[in-house]
Each structure stands twice: as C-alpha cells, then as structure tokens.
Write a protein that holds these residues in place. Structure first.
Motif, PDB file in Angstrom:
ATOM      1  N   PHE A  25     -39.270  71.061  30.153  1.00 50.25           N
ATOM      2  CA  PHE A  25     -40.720  70.979  30.264  1.00 50.25           C
ATOM      3  C   PHE A  25     -41.420  71.732  29.154  1.00 50.25           C
ATOM      4  O   PHE A  25     -40.827  72.548  28.454  1.00 50.25           O
ATOM      5  N   TYR A  26     -42.694  71.401  28.986  1.00 49.54           N
ATOM      6  CA  TYR A  26     -43.468  71.847  27.825  1.00 49.54           C
ATOM      7  C   TYR A  26     -44.899  72.132  28.265  1.00 49.54           C
ATOM      8  O   TYR A  26     -45.462  71.408  29.085  1.00 49.54           O
ATOM      9  N   VAL A  27     -45.467  73.196  27.725  1.00 47.92           N
ATOM     10  CA  VAL A  27     -46.871  73.524  27.985  1.00 47.92           C
ATOM     11  C   VAL A  27     -47.565  73.737  26.644  1.00 47.92           C
ATOM     12  O   VAL A  27     -47.180  74.613  25.880  1.00 47.92           O
ATOM     13  N   PRO A  28     -48.573  72.921  26.324  1.00 48.93           N
ATOM     14  CA  PRO A  28     -49.289  73.088  25.060  1.00 48.93           C
ATOM     15  C   PRO A  28     -50.419  74.092  25.188  1.00 48.93           C
ATOM     16  O   PRO A  28     -51.345  73.904  25.968  1.00 48.93           O
ATOM     17  N   ARG A  29     -50.338  75.175  24.442  1.00 48.94           N
ATOM     18  CA  ARG A  29     -51.381  76.197  24.465  1.00 48.94           C
ATOM     19  C   ARG A  29     -51.637  76.686  23.056  1.00 48.94           C
ATOM     20  O   ARG A  29     -50.703  76.871  22.278  1.00 48.94           O
ATOM     21  N   ALA A  30     -52.881  76.922  22.736  1.00 48.95           N
ATOM     22  CA  ALA A  30     -53.229  77.465  21.423  1.00 48.95           C
ATOM     23  C   ALA A  30     -52.516  78.793  21.212  1.00 48.95           C
ATOM     24  O   ALA A  30     -52.678  79.732  21.986  1.00 48.95           O
ATOM     25  N   GLY A  31     -51.695  78.854  20.190  1.00 43.48           N
ATOM     26  CA  GLY A  31     -50.985  80.083  19.863  1.00 43.48           C
ATOM     27  C   GLY A  31     -49.833  80.433  20.772  1.00 43.48           C
ATOM     28  O   GLY A  31     -49.153  81.427  20.542  1.00 43.48           O
ATOM     29  N   LYS A  32     -49.562  79.605  21.802  1.00 42.66           N
ATOM     30  CA  LYS A  32     -48.512  79.969  22.758  1.00 42.66           C
ATOM     31  C   LYS A  32     -47.844  78.745  23.372  1.00 42.66           C
ATOM     32  O   LYS A  32     -47.495  78.742  24.552  1.00 42.66           O
ATOM     33  N   SER A  33     -47.643  77.682  22.604  1.00 45.01           N
ATOM     34  CA  SER A  33     -46.981  76.500  23.151  1.00 45.01           C
ATOM     35  C   SER A  33     -45.520  76.819  23.478  1.00 45.01           C
ATOM     36  O   SER A  33     -44.826  77.461  22.683  1.00 45.01           O
ATOM     37  N   LEU A  34     -45.071  76.355  24.632  1.00 46.36           N
ATOM     38  CA  LEU A  34     -43.749  76.704  25.138  1.00 46.36           C
ATOM     39  C   LEU A  34     -42.996  75.477  25.622  1.00 46.36           C
ATOM     40  O   LEU A  34     -43.598  74.511  26.086  1.00 46.36           O
ATOM     41  N   ALA A  35     -41.676  75.541  25.531  1.00 48.08           N
ATOM     42  CA  ALA A  35     -40.824  74.523  26.145  1.00 48.08           C
ATOM     43  C   ALA A  35     -39.574  75.205  26.681  1.00 48.08           C
ATOM     44  O   ALA A  35     -39.164  76.257  26.180  1.00 48.08           O
ATOM     45  N   ILE A  36     -38.981  74.603  27.716  1.00 45.25           N
ATOM     46  CA  ILE A  36     -37.712  75.097  28.254  1.00 45.25           C
ATOM     47  C   ILE A  36     -36.742  73.938  28.352  1.00 45.25           C
ATOM     48  O   ILE A  36     -37.099  72.853  28.816  1.00 45.25           O
ATOM     49  N   VAL A  37     -35.516  74.147  27.892  1.00 40.37           N
ATOM     50  CA  VAL A  37     -34.454  73.153  27.983  1.00 40.37           C
ATOM     51  C   VAL A  37     -33.202  73.821  28.546  1.00 40.37           C
ATOM     52  O   VAL A  37     -33.049  75.043  28.477  1.00 40.37           O
ATOM     53  N   PRO A  38     -32.283  73.016  29.101  1.00 39.41           N
ATOM     54  CA  PRO A  38     -31.130  73.611  29.780  1.00 39.41           C
ATOM     55  C   PRO A  38     -29.925  73.891  28.897  1.00 39.41           C
ATOM     56  O   PRO A  38     -28.981  74.533  29.352  1.00 39.41           O
ATOM     57  N   ASN A  39     -29.892  73.366  27.670  1.00 42.08           N
ATOM     58  CA  ASN A  39     -28.710  73.588  26.855  1.00 42.08           C
ATOM     59  C   ASN A  39     -28.997  73.258  25.403  1.00 42.08           C
ATOM     60  O   ASN A  39     -29.988  72.599  25.075  1.00 42.08           O
ATOM     61  N   LEU A  40     -28.114  73.717  24.522  1.00 45.28           N
ATOM     62  CA  LEU A  40     -28.154  73.345  23.113  1.00 45.28           C
ATOM     63  C   LEU A  40     -27.212  72.174  22.914  1.00 45.28           C
ATOM     64  O   LEU A  40     -26.014  72.290  23.168  1.00 45.28           O
ATOM     65  N   GLN A  41     -27.752  71.046  22.477  1.00 42.21           N
ATOM     66  CA  GLN A  41     -26.892  69.934  22.120  1.00 42.21           C
ATOM     67  C   GLN A  41     -26.847  69.872  20.617  1.00 42.21           C
ATOM     68  O   GLN A  41     -27.770  69.388  19.973  1.00 42.21           O
ATOM     69  N   SER A  42     -25.797  70.393  20.029  1.00 41.74           N
ATOM     70  CA  SER A  42     -25.750  70.534  18.576  1.00 41.74           C
ATOM     71  C   SER A  42     -24.875  69.487  17.903  1.00 41.74           C
ATOM     72  O   SER A  42     -24.774  69.451  16.695  1.00 41.74           O
ATOM     73  N   THR A  43     -24.207  68.638  18.673  1.00 41.13           N
ATOM     74  CA  THR A  43     -23.360  67.628  18.071  1.00 41.13           C
ATOM     75  C   THR A  43     -24.181  66.428  17.643  1.00 41.13           C
ATOM     76  O   THR A  43     -25.285  66.202  18.108  1.00 41.13           O
ATOM     77  N   SER A  44     -23.636  65.631  16.728  1.00 43.61           N
ATOM     78  CA  SER A  44     -24.318  64.427  16.296  1.00 43.61           C
ATOM     79  C   SER A  44     -24.209  63.357  17.371  1.00 43.61           C
ATOM     80  O   SER A  44     -23.371  63.418  18.268  1.00 43.61           O
ATOM     81  N   GLY A  45     -25.055  62.341  17.256  1.00 42.44           N
ATOM     82  CA  GLY A  45     -25.006  61.241  18.188  1.00 42.44           C
ATOM     83  C   GLY A  45     -26.281  61.118  18.993  1.00 42.44           C
ATOM     84  O   GLY A  45     -27.313  61.702  18.665  1.00 42.44           O
ATOM     85  N   THR A  46     -26.211  60.331  20.060  1.00 44.06           N
ATOM     86  CA  THR A  46     -27.365  60.096  20.906  1.00 44.06           C
ATOM     87  C   THR A  46     -27.666  61.332  21.742  1.00 44.06           C
ATOM     88  O   THR A  46     -26.771  61.840  22.425  1.00 44.06           O
ATOM     89  N   PRO A  47     -28.879  61.837  21.749  1.00 44.82           N
ATOM     90  CA  PRO A  47     -29.213  63.029  22.539  1.00 44.82           C
ATOM     91  C   PRO A  47     -29.032  62.782  24.025  1.00 44.82           C
ATOM     92  O   PRO A  47     -29.145  61.642  24.507  1.00 44.82           O
ATOM     93  N   ASP A  48     -28.752  63.851  24.760  1.00 46.82           N
ATOM     94  CA  ASP A  48     -28.675  63.724  26.212  1.00 46.82           C
ATOM     95  C   ASP A  48     -30.090  63.703  26.785  1.00 46.82           C
ATOM     96  O   ASP A  48     -31.076  63.783  26.060  1.00 46.82           O
ATOM     97  N   VAL A  49     -30.176  63.589  28.110  1.00 43.74           N
ATOM     98  CA  VAL A  49     -31.472  63.424  28.753  1.00 43.74           C
ATOM     99  C   VAL A  49     -32.386  64.614  28.486  1.00 43.74           C
ATOM    100  O   VAL A  49     -33.588  64.456  28.244  1.00 43.74           O
ATOM    101  N   ALA A  50     -31.827  65.820  28.517  1.00 37.84           N
ATOM    102  CA  ALA A  50     -32.650  67.008  28.281  1.00 37.84           C
ATOM    103  C   ALA A  50     -33.230  66.996  26.875  1.00 37.84           C
ATOM    104  O   ALA A  50     -34.403  67.320  26.661  1.00 37.84           O
ATOM    105  N   MET A  51     -32.414  66.622  25.894  1.00 37.47           N
ATOM    106  CA  MET A  51     -32.892  66.577  24.513  1.00 37.47           C
ATOM    107  C   MET A  51     -33.922  65.468  24.338  1.00 37.47           C
ATOM    108  O   MET A  51     -34.930  65.648  23.633  1.00 37.47           O
TER     109      MET A  51
END
Length: 518
Positions: free
Chosen positions: A99-125
């Motif tokens: 999820f993501y919250v757009p705020r002036a000077g403080k926009s934030l997002a949270i994701v459950p994992n780092l997907q660093s491999t090449s290929g099609t992104p997972d649902v979180a990405m």
C-alpha cells in the motif's frame, strides 16, 4: 487511486534490536528511499529496478521533470511478509499486497518482500509499480485523467517484465487481470466512458473494471487507427467537455469500439514496448547500514509516519522514551521521540527532543518538522495567541527551507503562519502555497486546500487546475464530489469568492462515499 495505505510496525512484531540492528539497510536513489532488513546487494538491485521503471515511464510519456527534492522521494518500507502487510494495513482486507499513501514531503509505501530477480514481478511488486505509476502520472502529466484511464494506465505500466540485460518489456499482457477479464462481471465500454452510467450499473460484487480499463488503454495505445485519440480525448475534457461527450467526439460509436475491443482481447499475441538497457541509463544507488539506535527505533518510526490515533500514540511514546534513553545522541532516535511526543500532545517535550536531534545533526529534516508542528499547536492553544506566536512557529520551517529549498511543507506552513493568526497572507505566501502544490501534485488533499484558499482570496481562475485532479481522483469519494461541486460553481460564477464555500463543501461531504477500490 487505489490507496495502498501505509502502516506501521508495532515493535513487538520485530526481532529484538540487538538481532536486527546490523541487518537493516537504507537505499537512497534520485526518486526512492528504501528500508529493508535484507542483503545490501538485493536492496541495491531492487532499488535499481525501481529507478529503471521510473526511467522507462519517463521515456514512454516524454516526461522531462527533474528529480524531486530529497524529502519528496517515495519512501518504501519492506516488512517481513504479506501477513505483516495486511496486519499493518488493517481493515481485514485479505487481498492487500502492499500500500501507498501520497503526502507532500512524506509519501510512503509498504511491500512484503524484495523481488530482485529478473522476470515478471510478483503480485506485491505489481501493486507497488501500479501505485508508483499513479504517483508518476500525477506528478508529471498536465492533463487530468478520468478514472478508467488513470487505472488503465497504471495497469499498463505495472505490467512490465525486467530483463536480465537491464531492459524492460513494458505494456505486456496484464496476466494478473486475466481471471477477471474472462470470469468477472464485464464492464461495457460505454460504462467505462460514462462514469454515471457505470455507477448506475455496477453492483456490490467484483467486476472487470480494472481489467477492461487496462484493455482499452492498451488498445488505444497500440492500434494505429486510434493513434492520438487519447490525447485528443483528454484535451477535450480539460476544455470543459463532459467525459461521455468527449469520448463520443473522439472515439466514435461505442458499439463499434466494444466490438473492436472484444476482438483485441481474443488475439493470440499482444504488443508490448521493448525498451533496451541503452535507453534506461543506470542510476546511482547509495546503500548504508542503519545505526543500532536507528534500526531499533525504525518500527516506531514507520508507525508514526503512517499516522496514529491517540491510543496508538500513547503506546508508542513510552517505547520511544526507553530507546532514546539508550541512544541519547542519535538524531534519528531523537526525531522519532519528538514525533511521538507531539502525537501525544506533549508539545514542550517534542520541542526539546527536536532540539536535541538538531544539536546532534542540524540536517535532521523530521526534527524541524516536529518542532514546527509543536510550536504551531502551542500557538493555536494559547489564549492570547497572536501573529508573533505564529511567527515564532514558522521559524523551524524557515530553517528547513534553507536546507531543502524545494521541500513543500515549509511553503505550506509559511502561508499558514499568517492565515491561522488571522492576518491576510502576503502574495509571496500565496505563491509559496501554490508552489508547494506544484512540488507535490500527488497530494490531492493539498491540492484541495490550495484550491479552497484561492477561491476565498478571489482567485478562482487559479483554483481550477488544482480542483481537476481532485475531481477525477478515482477513489476520491466525498472530496472528489466536493471538487466537482466547486468546479461547477466556478463555471457558473467565474468571479465567485467563496462566500458560501462552507455550505457547498458541507453538502458535498454529506452526500455519502462510494468505495470503488478493488
């Protein structure tokens, strides 16, 4: 915009500080700041991919906007897994993947994992890319998109594949929308292009709005006979033509378009943009390991940054005090303590903690903000509050402005230091407020505040461009309806100075929200 909501981590859900401190890293790049408890190599790869995604969007949309100021970058917190994301999101939605919250000077997002491999992104990405696409398009596009196009564009860009050679395949088939396209309740083209008709026809169940929006956007992008139509459609809307009328003028007969769209979906192969690595230059990513105190306070920092109610704030502040006692000279710890104290209404303690943070590091941005917030709160609460009190309150924001000239919040609070004191703001302050909205166009609440301010100052013509993105926000609810009401009033009375502004807004906000997120 489908809001990902940013939540915070309760300290008890993390490993003890002694076990986690050495594992937390921060990645900094021109458009992102990422915190993750992962390997430095994976974090660098993840952040580099986000930067390449940004560059790919800029290339495709011909966007030439400069990089944001440091505080206006999107900050991403990577947590332990999907279960943690859903817990932090709240609300019981078992399908939330980030999820993501757009705020002036403080926009934030949270994701459950780092997907660093090449290929099609997972649902979180994909979710993160979808939301960043909204952020990007709101930041750089001059024409406001209707809801179907906003969501269709976000799905188009989020449906990307990261290639091993550094290239990106963008605009590929949105496979994650395949099930809904073939099994969910279909949404006719006419309903996509006529929002009132869609609301009249939509039921309470899940439908194919997102999938069909992607399909229409993809079709209009790649079909030679439709080249230039989306731009012409947006231009007509910007000129005041209604959504349905603009669509009829540009796209023609809806039944014909429906048949063409169905045939397009039935194709065995679909076009995509193959962007070579030569067109997506590498961007420097700086990786730093968090200090021990900074790592220990991070769960509380995330929670405070998300926003807390009085109950949560009361739980955070004693933990923040305990950590600050162990790390009395760490500016990150002290600035979070200042925020925790401010959230519980302990304004003098917040100011003291902020001063200690600034003594340790005069460039601690959050310390300036928390000190300024606390001084504003004290000025409002004082029985004899006057212009001098608010002048003193704006001092931390002025100091921050010298450090980071394009941080939007000092510009906002410079204006508010006059308005809240009951003093007519000088034109320079009004211009600063508008400049803040230009720096953070993705913060639609700020756009609404600027618009209502301008109306009250008799500058309704300058309010129009701030109202349009709010009015077309696909998940704007009552705020979007309020913006529509203000646009209608200004169209009928261009010289309106907002004498009954409160009444107009009250009627719009009382009309009830419709949750259209899926």
């Amino acid at each position: 915009m489908k809001q990902l909501a940013l939540a915070a981590c309760v300290a008890a859900t993390f490993l003890p500080a002694t076990a986690m401190a050495a594992d937390w890293y921060k990645a900094a790049s021109p458009h992102f700041v990422v915190y993750a408890k992962d390997s430095a190599k994976d974090l660098e790869t993840f952040t580099s991919r986000l930067e390449r995604f940004h560059e790919a969007m800029a290339l495709v949309t011909d966007d030439t906007a400069p990089a944001p100021s440091p505080s206006n970058r999107v900050t991403i917190f990577v947590v332990s897994g999907s279960h943690e994301v859903r817990r932090l999101h709240g609300g019981g939605d078992k399908y939330v993947n980030g999820f993501y919250v757009p705020r002036a000077g403080k926009s934030l997002a949270i994701v459950p994992n780092l997907q660093s491999t090449s290929g099609t992104p997972d649902v979180a990405m994909i979710t993160l890319l979808h939301e960043y696409a909204h952020h990007f398009l709101l930041s750089g596009q001059s024409l406001t998109m209707p809801r179907w196009m906003s969501e269709g564009a976000a799905e188009f860009f989020a449906s990307s594949t990261f290639k091993r050679d550094g290239g990106i395949l963008m605009g590929r088939a949105a496979q994650h929308r395949g099930y809904e396209l073939f099994n969910a309740k279909s949404v006719p083209v006419e309903d996509l292009l006529d929002p009132e008709l869609y609301e009249a026809h939509r039921g309470k169940g899940y439908d194919a709005f997102y999938g069909r929006s992607w399909l229409l956007y993809h079709y209009l992008t790649f079909t030679p006979s439709r080249k230039g139509q989306m731009r012409a459609y947006l231009t007509r809307i910007a000129q005041g033509t209604g959504e349905r009328a603009a669509a009829e003028e540009v796209f023609g007969d809806f039944e014909t378009l429906e048949d063409e769209l169905d045939d397009y979906l039935d194709q065995r192969r679909i076009s995509a943009l193959n962007l070579s690595p030569e067109n997506l230059p590498a961007v420097a990513v700086t990786i730093t390991r968090l200090r021990e105190g900074e790592a220990e306070i991070l769960p509380l920092t995330i929670e405070s940054r998300r926003g807390v109610d009085s109950e949560a704030a009361a739980e955070i502040v004693p933990e923040a005090r305990e950590i600050a006692a162990r790390y009395p000279d760490d500016p990150a710890v002290l600035s979070e303590l200042a925020e925790a104290e401010y959230d519980t209404g302990h304004y003098d303690a917040a100011i003291a903690a902020a001063d200690r943070a600034l003594a340790a590091d005069p460039r601690t941005v959050n310390a300036y903000l928390q000190k300024g917030y606390a001084l504003f709160a004290k000025a409002r609460d004082a029985e004899d509050a006057d212009a001098e009190a608010f002048k003193a309150a704006r001092a931390p924001f002025l100091a921050l402005n010298k450090i980071e000239n394009d941080h939007p919040l000092p510009l906002v609070y410079y204006y508010r230091s006059f308005a809240e004191a009951g003093v007519k703001p000088p034109e320079l302050a009004v211009q600063g407020l508008e400049r803040a909205s230009e720096l953070a166009p993705f913060d639609l609440s700020l756009q609404m505040n600027v618009a209502t301010t301008l109306i009250g100052l008799g500058k309704g013509n300058r309010a129009l461009r701030h109202l349009q993105p709010v009015a077309y926000n696909p998940h704007g609810g009552s705020q979007a309806r309020a913006a529509h009401a203000l646009l209608a009033r200004l169209e009928a009375e261009p010289d309106w100075t907002g004498e009954d502004l409160g009444q107009v807004l009250s009627l719009a906000y009382r009309s009830g929200d419709v949750d259209t997120a899926q």
